[in-house]
Design a protein around this motif. Sequence first.
Motif, PDB file in Angstrom:
ATOM      1  N   VAL A   1      -6.484  10.944  -0.019  1.00 45.39           N
ATOM      2  CA  VAL A   1      -5.303  11.390   0.714  1.00 45.39           C
ATOM      3  C   VAL A   1      -4.678  10.189   1.401  1.00 45.39           C
ATOM      4  CG1 VAL A   1      -4.429  12.932   2.511  1.00 45.39           C
ATOM      5  CG2 VAL A   1      -6.403  13.622   1.150  1.00 45.39           C
ATOM      6  N   PHE A   2      -3.367  10.032   1.240  1.00 48.89           N
ATOM      7  CA  PHE A   2      -2.617   8.973   1.918  1.00 48.89           C
ATOM      8  C   PHE A   2      -2.090   9.541   3.225  1.00 48.89           C
ATOM      9  CE2 PHE A   2      -2.675   7.781  -2.461  1.00 48.89           C
ATOM     10  CZ  PHE A   2      -2.708   6.398  -2.465  1.00 48.89           C
ATOM     11  N   VAL A   3      -2.467   8.937   4.334  1.00 49.39           N
ATOM     12  CA  VAL A   3      -2.077   9.432   5.651  1.00 49.39           C
ATOM     13  C   VAL A   3      -1.111   8.442   6.295  1.00 49.39           C
ATOM     14  CG1 VAL A   3      -2.893  10.150   7.929  1.00 49.39           C
ATOM     15  CG2 VAL A   3      -4.281  10.635   5.905  1.00 49.39           C
TER      16      VAL A   3
ATOM     17  N   PHE B   1      -0.005  15.882   3.539  1.00 52.07           N
ATOM     18  CA  PHE B   1      -0.113  14.495   3.101  1.00 52.07           C
ATOM     19  C   PHE B   1      -0.301  14.434   1.581  1.00 52.07           C
ATOM     20  CE2 PHE B   1      -1.887  14.592   7.440  1.00 52.07           C
ATOM     21  CZ  PHE B   1      -0.959  13.773   8.058  1.00 52.07           C
ATOM     22  N   THR B   2       0.257  13.396   0.967  1.00 51.21           N
ATOM     23  CA  THR B   2       0.152  13.196  -0.471  1.00 51.21           C
ATOM     24  C   THR B   2      -1.296  12.896  -0.851  1.00 51.21           C
ATOM     25  OG1 THR B   2       2.394  12.324  -0.516  1.00 51.21           O
ATOM     26  CG2 THR B   2       1.010  11.825  -2.411  1.00 51.21           C
TER      27      THR B   2
ATOM     28  N   LEU C   1       2.809   8.424  -6.029  1.00 58.57           N
ATOM     29  CA  LEU C   1       2.148   9.718  -6.183  1.00 58.57           C
ATOM     30  C   LEU C   1       3.026  10.861  -5.697  1.00 58.57           C
ATOM     31  CD1 LEU C   1      -1.585   9.152  -5.225  1.00 58.57           C
ATOM     32  CD2 LEU C   1      -0.658   9.753  -7.448  1.00 58.57           C
ATOM     33  N   LYS C   2       3.741  10.632  -4.609  1.00 57.42           N
ATOM     34  CA  LYS C   2       4.600  11.673  -4.063  1.00 57.42           C
ATOM     35  C   LYS C   2       5.707  12.028  -5.059  1.00 57.42           C
ATOM     36  CE  LYS C   2       5.464  11.887   0.340  1.00 57.42           C
ATOM     37  NZ  LYS C   2       5.952  11.564   1.688  1.00 57.42           N
ATOM     38  N   ASP C   3       6.272  11.021  -5.708  1.00 57.58           N
ATOM     39  CA  ASP C   3       7.353  11.248  -6.671  1.00 57.58           C
ATOM     40  C   ASP C   3       6.834  11.757  -8.018  1.00 57.58           C
ATOM     41  OD1 ASP C   3       9.115  10.409  -4.743  1.00 57.58           O
ATOM     42  OD2 ASP C   3       9.364   8.397  -5.574  1.00 57.58           O
ATOM     43  N   ALA C   4       5.607  11.405  -8.352  1.00 64.74           N
ATOM     44  CA  ALA C   4       5.027  11.835  -9.623  1.00 64.74           C
ATOM     45  C   ALA C   4       4.455  13.236  -9.450  1.00 64.74           C
ATOM     46  CB  ALA C   4       3.922  10.878 -10.045  1.00 64.74           C
TER      47      ALA C   4
ATOM     48  N   ALA D   1       0.831  -1.201   0.000  1.00 69.00           N
ATOM     49  CA  ALA D   1       0.000   0.000   0.000  1.00 69.00           C
ATOM     50  C   ALA D   1       0.868   1.255   0.000  1.00 69.00           C
ATOM     51  CB  ALA D   1      -0.927   0.004   1.209  1.00 69.00           C
ATOM     52  N   ARG D   2       2.055   1.157   0.555  1.00 69.83           N
ATOM     53  CA  ARG D   2       2.970   2.299   0.593  1.00 69.83           C
ATOM     54  C   ARG D   2       3.462   2.679  -0.801  1.00 69.83           C
ATOM     55  NH1 ARG D   2       5.336  -0.856   5.152  1.00 69.83           N
ATOM     56  NH2 ARG D   2       4.257  -0.051   6.971  1.00 69.83           N
TER      57      ARG D   2
END
Length: 135
Positions: free
Chosen positions: A100-102, A83-84, A61-64, A54-55
């Motif tokens: 949102v990924f928390v 948060f991303t 998304l954070k890198d893109a 899941a990470r």
Amino acid sequence: DELPLMVAGMLRQDVTGDRNGIGKFQVANAKANYETDGRHIELGITYVGGLPFARLGEKWLKDANLIHEEEGEKAQTTTIDGFTAFESYNEKNESGGVAVFVDDRFIVHAKGEGVSEKNIRRALEKVDLKGLSNW
């Protein structure tokens, strides 16, 4: 208690929850539906802390740096409360969503039909993301 009684002027119609998994790999979901006059918002929280893959979604998304816009449609990566997140919206259909990924453990999402992009975001903001990260 993380899913409020009212969002964007709409009362909560129902709340559902479930948990599934094998061993340490568990996923739990809670979601609420809000509806009035043909407008609908679903607000949900998914626990994915037991799933190592899941990470990958959050890291990707954070890198893109995704931004897509086309004739009243848009989709983009962003940051909400640090948060991303990923959000999309179609102006013509008045539909879209945000997730949102928390802290590699939760995904909080809001999606709506017949509502403004602002109201979808407001629904999501009813969830205390920072508080959830401390849970």
